[in-house]
Scaffold this motif. Structure first.
Motif, PDB file in Angstrom:
ATOM      1  N   LYS A 134      27.407  -0.118 -37.670  1.00 54.92           N
ATOM      2  CA  LYS A 134      26.771   0.594 -38.780  1.00 54.92           C
ATOM      3  C   LYS A 134      27.739   0.801 -39.944  1.00 54.92           C
ATOM      4  N   PRO A 135      27.178   0.988 -41.147  1.00 55.05           N
ATOM      5  CA  PRO A 135      28.027   1.171 -42.319  1.00 55.05           C
ATOM      6  C   PRO A 135      29.022   2.314 -42.125  1.00 55.05           C
ATOM      7  N   GLY A 136      30.216   2.106 -42.662  1.00 54.70           N
ATOM      8  CA  GLY A 136      31.253   3.130 -42.583  1.00 54.70           C
ATOM      9  C   GLY A 136      32.251   2.907 -41.471  1.00 54.70           C
ATOM     10  N   GLN A 137      31.866   2.128 -40.451  1.00 54.03           N
ATOM     11  CA  GLN A 137      32.784   1.907 -39.327  1.00 54.03           C
ATOM     12  C   GLN A 137      34.015   1.115 -39.769  1.00 54.03           C
ATOM     13  N   GLN A 138      35.166   1.503 -39.221  1.00 55.40           N
ATOM     14  CA  GLN A 138      36.410   0.749 -39.471  1.00 55.40           C
ATOM     15  C   GLN A 138      36.421  -0.457 -38.546  1.00 55.40           C
ATOM     16  N   VAL A 139      36.666  -1.613 -39.130  1.00 54.96           N
ATOM     17  CA  VAL A 139      36.582  -2.828 -38.320  1.00 54.96           C
ATOM     18  C   VAL A 139      37.668  -3.847 -38.654  1.00 54.96           C
ATOM     19  N   ILE A 140      37.855  -4.737 -37.679  1.00 52.84           N
ATOM     20  CA  ILE A 140      38.576  -5.983 -37.857  1.00 52.84           C
ATOM     21  C   ILE A 140      37.650  -7.052 -37.260  1.00 52.84           C
ATOM     22  N   ALA A 141      37.898  -8.313 -37.546  1.00 49.51           N
ATOM     23  CA  ALA A 141      37.054  -9.356 -36.955  1.00 49.51           C
ATOM     24  C   ALA A 141      37.863 -10.620 -36.753  1.00 49.51           C
ATOM     25  N   GLU A 142      37.524 -11.316 -35.676  1.00 50.61           N
ATOM     26  CA  GLU A 142      38.156 -12.605 -35.399  1.00 50.61           C
ATOM     27  C   GLU A 142      37.873 -13.553 -36.563  1.00 50.61           C
ATOM     28  N   GLY A 143      38.884 -14.320 -36.943  1.00 49.66           N
ATOM     29  CA  GLY A 143      38.710 -15.231 -38.060  1.00 49.66           C
ATOM     30  C   GLY A 143      38.183 -16.588 -37.636  1.00 49.66           C
ATOM     31  N   LEU A 144      38.648 -17.057 -36.479  1.00 51.74           N
ATOM     32  CA  LEU A 144      38.133 -18.321 -35.944  1.00 51.74           C
ATOM     33  C   LEU A 144      36.721 -18.051 -35.444  1.00 51.74           C
ATOM     34  N   ILE A 145      35.785 -18.894 -35.856  1.00 50.38           N
ATOM     35  CA  ILE A 145      34.398 -18.679 -35.465  1.00 50.38           C
ATOM     36  C   ILE A 145      34.037 -19.674 -34.373  1.00 50.38           C
ATOM     37  N   PRO A 146      34.078 -19.234 -33.119  1.00 45.65           N
ATOM     38  CA  PRO A 146      33.796 -20.177 -32.035  1.00 45.65           C
ATOM     39  C   PRO A 146      32.299 -20.461 -31.947  1.00 45.65           C
ATOM     40  N   CYS A 147      31.964 -21.713 -31.621  1.00 42.31           N
ATOM     41  CA  CYS A 147      30.545 -22.060 -31.547  1.00 42.31           C
ATOM     42  C   CYS A 147      29.899 -21.502 -30.285  1.00 42.31           C
ATOM     43  N   ARG A 148      30.732 -21.182 -29.258  1.00 41.92           N
ATOM     44  CA  ARG A 148      30.281 -20.598 -27.988  1.00 41.92           C
ATOM     45  C   ARG A 148      29.516 -21.578 -27.097  1.00 41.92           C
ATOM     46  N   HIS A 149      29.327 -22.819 -27.523  1.00 42.59           N
ATOM     47  CA  HIS A 149      28.600 -23.732 -26.631  1.00 42.59           C
ATOM     48  C   HIS A 149      29.350 -25.024 -26.322  1.00 42.59           C
ATOM     49  N   CYS A 150      30.494 -25.288 -26.968  1.00 41.49           N
ATOM     50  CA  CYS A 150      31.222 -26.515 -26.638  1.00 41.49           C
ATOM     51  C   CYS A 150      31.998 -26.303 -25.336  1.00 41.49           C
ATOM     52  N   ALA A 151      32.533 -27.386 -24.791  1.00 42.09           N
ATOM     53  CA  ALA A 151      33.216 -27.313 -23.495  1.00 42.09           C
ATOM     54  C   ALA A 151      34.396 -26.348 -23.540  1.00 42.09           C
ATOM     55  N   ARG A 152      35.132 -26.334 -24.653  1.00 41.63           N
ATOM     56  CA  ARG A 152      36.310 -25.455 -24.766  1.00 41.63           C
ATOM     57  C   ARG A 152      35.881 -23.987 -24.828  1.00 41.63           C
ATOM     58  N   CYS A 153      34.861 -23.698 -25.630  1.00 39.42           N
ATOM     59  CA  CYS A 153      34.402 -22.312 -25.744  1.00 39.42           C
ATOM     60  C   CYS A 153      33.918 -21.793 -24.389  1.00 39.42           C
ATOM     61  N   ILE A 154      33.210 -22.642 -23.649  1.00 34.78           N
ATOM     62  CA  ILE A 154      32.666 -22.209 -22.363  1.00 34.78           C
ATOM     63  C   ILE A 154      33.784 -21.846 -21.390  1.00 34.78           C
ATOM     64  N   ARG A 155      34.950 -22.503 -21.536  1.00 35.89           N
ATOM     65  CA  ARG A 155      36.104 -22.158 -20.699  1.00 35.89           C
ATOM     66  C   ARG A 155      36.880 -20.946 -21.240  1.00 35.89           C
ATOM     67  N   GLY A 156      36.427 -20.365 -22.351  1.00 38.67           N
ATOM     68  CA  GLY A 156      37.127 -19.220 -22.927  1.00 38.67           C
ATOM     69  C   GLY A 156      38.246 -19.628 -23.868  1.00 38.67           C
ATOM     70  N   GLU A 157      38.397 -20.940 -24.062  1.00 34.08           N
ATOM     71  CA  GLU A 157      39.451 -21.436 -24.957  1.00 34.08           C
ATOM     72  C   GLU A 157      38.892 -21.515 -26.386  1.00 34.08           C
ATOM     73  N   THR A 158      38.511 -20.346 -26.904  1.00 31.05           N
ATOM     74  CA  THR A 158      37.831 -20.339 -28.202  1.00 31.05           C
ATOM     75  C   THR A 158      38.757 -20.787 -29.330  1.00 31.05           C
ATOM     76  N   ASN A 159      40.083 -20.740 -29.105  1.00 31.14           N
ATOM     77  CA  ASN A 159      41.018 -21.235 -30.125  1.00 31.14           C
ATOM     78  C   ASN A 159      40.901 -22.748 -30.294  1.00 31.14           C
ATOM     79  N   LEU A 160      40.340 -23.411 -29.292  1.00 30.64           N
ATOM     80  CA  LEU A 160      40.235 -24.876 -29.325  1.00 30.64           C
ATOM     81  C   LEU A 160      38.802 -25.345 -29.577  1.00 30.64           C
ATOM     82  N   CYS A 161      37.954 -24.441 -30.042  1.00 29.79           N
ATOM     83  CA  CYS A 161      36.548 -24.797 -30.296  1.00 29.79           C
ATOM     84  C   CYS A 161      36.472 -26.143 -31.018  1.00 29.79           C
ATOM     85  N   GLN A 162      35.577 -26.975 -30.526  1.00 26.82           N
ATOM     86  CA  GLN A 162      35.471 -28.327 -31.082  1.00 26.82           C
ATOM     87  C   GLN A 162      34.731 -28.349 -32.426  1.00 26.82           C
TER      88      GLN A 162
END
Ligand code: ZN
Ligand code: ZN
Length: 342
Positions: free
Chosen positions: A81-109
């Motif tokens: 909600k508005p007002g919350q203090q936040v940070i966010a991951e910059g790399l945007i993993p697709c969550r469906h490639c083989a690397r993302c499924i293994r948790g290796e979101t840094n290597l998202c294809q």
């Protein structure tokens, strides 16, 4: 809807402050008002055109190290909600490639990253996918939180190095990545953490942040093996890579974190690596799990990196900020842009 100031890098060497139209967050998106935006060597490489073209899409609003507050949430966003203090991951993993499924979101294809291929935080408004947002308690300073991104990179590197309690760690590099690595390493209860760097003026920052001591580069162990269980290389130069290999004990581990620039090579002392039975690895960026851990460490106050900030500029003084980053003076920690002061 109005306009907000943003730094726009139109192409290599072409940077200006521009008015960019505000946009409403789309489904699953969140609009953020950035508070602080750190700049680093990678931003300079985007500015000069030295960054690997596969990882940048011009024109680009830079800014991949930031903290801020939610201004608005788009449709289908729950729990934010508005007002919350936040940070966010910059790399945007697709969550469906083989690397993302293994948790290796840094290597998202399907590479996509805020501040590289999507507009970053050096602007009055930032749009990010809600699923990458980490909410911080109001007790956390947004100045500390602005260092979350490099902290996630360092945290992932330390994890890859399997630092164990009682071990001796050497960090090669006295820039912010090296200093952050030394600070985070305390949480693993090492016997010793040294920062091996080129600038004596960084010594006080290194020890304030938790290093046992600072050692000037050049003080290498001669022909024999070094004495460190783990060496993290965080400078990204051929000499730093060679120092890292020289500092490791027999059977030790070396993790390379620094990027040296497209095509840069270092001579590998083959016999040293083999005789000393070294494990040499590298760590790229961060995973989603590294971010979650760093957000938790920031949230409960175990990690406070704000003291690393030595230079602050309003957004409109971006040229001075880039210059402060370029010149090698010390002590110099993180260089920040304050967006609210635009
Ligand atoms: Zn950076
Ligand atoms: Zn993926």
């Amino acid at each position: 809807m109005g306009y907000r100031s943003a730094i726009v890098i139109a192409g290599p060497g072409r940077v200006s402050l521009e008015d960019v139209a505000e946009t409403a967050p789309g489904p699953g998106e969140v609009a953020i008002r950035p508070a602080h935006v750190g700049i680093c060597g990678t931003d300079l490489e985007i500015l000069t055109g030295q960054a690997d073209p596969a990882y940048v899409r011009y024109p680009v609003v830079p800014g991949h190290e930031w903290s801020g507050r939610i201004e608005a949430t788009g449709p289908n966003v729950a729990g934010l909600k508005p007002g919350q203090q936040v940070i966010a991951e910059g790399l945007i993993p697709c969550r469906h490639c083989a690397r993302c499924i293994r948790g290796e979101t840094n290597l998202c294809q399907n590479y996509d990253e805020i501040g590289f291929t999507r507009p970053g935080a050096a602007a009055g408004q930032l749009i990010v996918p809600a699923g990458l947002v980490h909410v911080l308690p109001d007790s956390v300073s947004l100045l500390d939180a602005a260092l979350a991104e490099p902290a996630a990179v360092a945290w992932r590197g330390l994890g890859r190095g399997h630092l164990a309690p009682g071990e001796r760690l050497a960090v090669v590099g006295d820039g912010t990545m090296g200093l952050i690595t030394a600070h985070l390493a305390r949480l693993f209860s090492p016997a010793e953490v040294i920062v091996h760097g080129l600038r004596d003026g960084q010594a006080s920052l290194a020890t304030e942040l938790g290093a046992t001591r600072f050692e000037l580069a050049g003080a290498l162990p001669g022909n024999g093996p070094g004495s460190y269980d783990l060496v993290v290389e965080a400078a990204g130069t051929p000499a730093a890579v060679q120092s890292a290999i020289a500092l490791a004990r027999r059977g030790g581990r070396v993790v390379l974190l620094g990027l040296a620039g497209s095509g840069v090579t270092a001579a590998l002392p083959i016999d040293t690596v083999v005789y000393n039975d070294l494990q040499v690895s590298a760590s790229f960026s961060y995973t989603s799990s590294a971010w979650a851990e760093v957000a938790a460490l920031l949230g409960d106050g175990r990690v406070r990196l704000g003291s690393l900030v030595t230079h602050r500029f309003p957004l409109r003084s971006f040229a001075d900020a880039y210059q402060a980053l370029r010149d090698g003076s010390a002590p110099r920690g993180k260089v920040l842009l304050d967006v609210s002061a635009a």
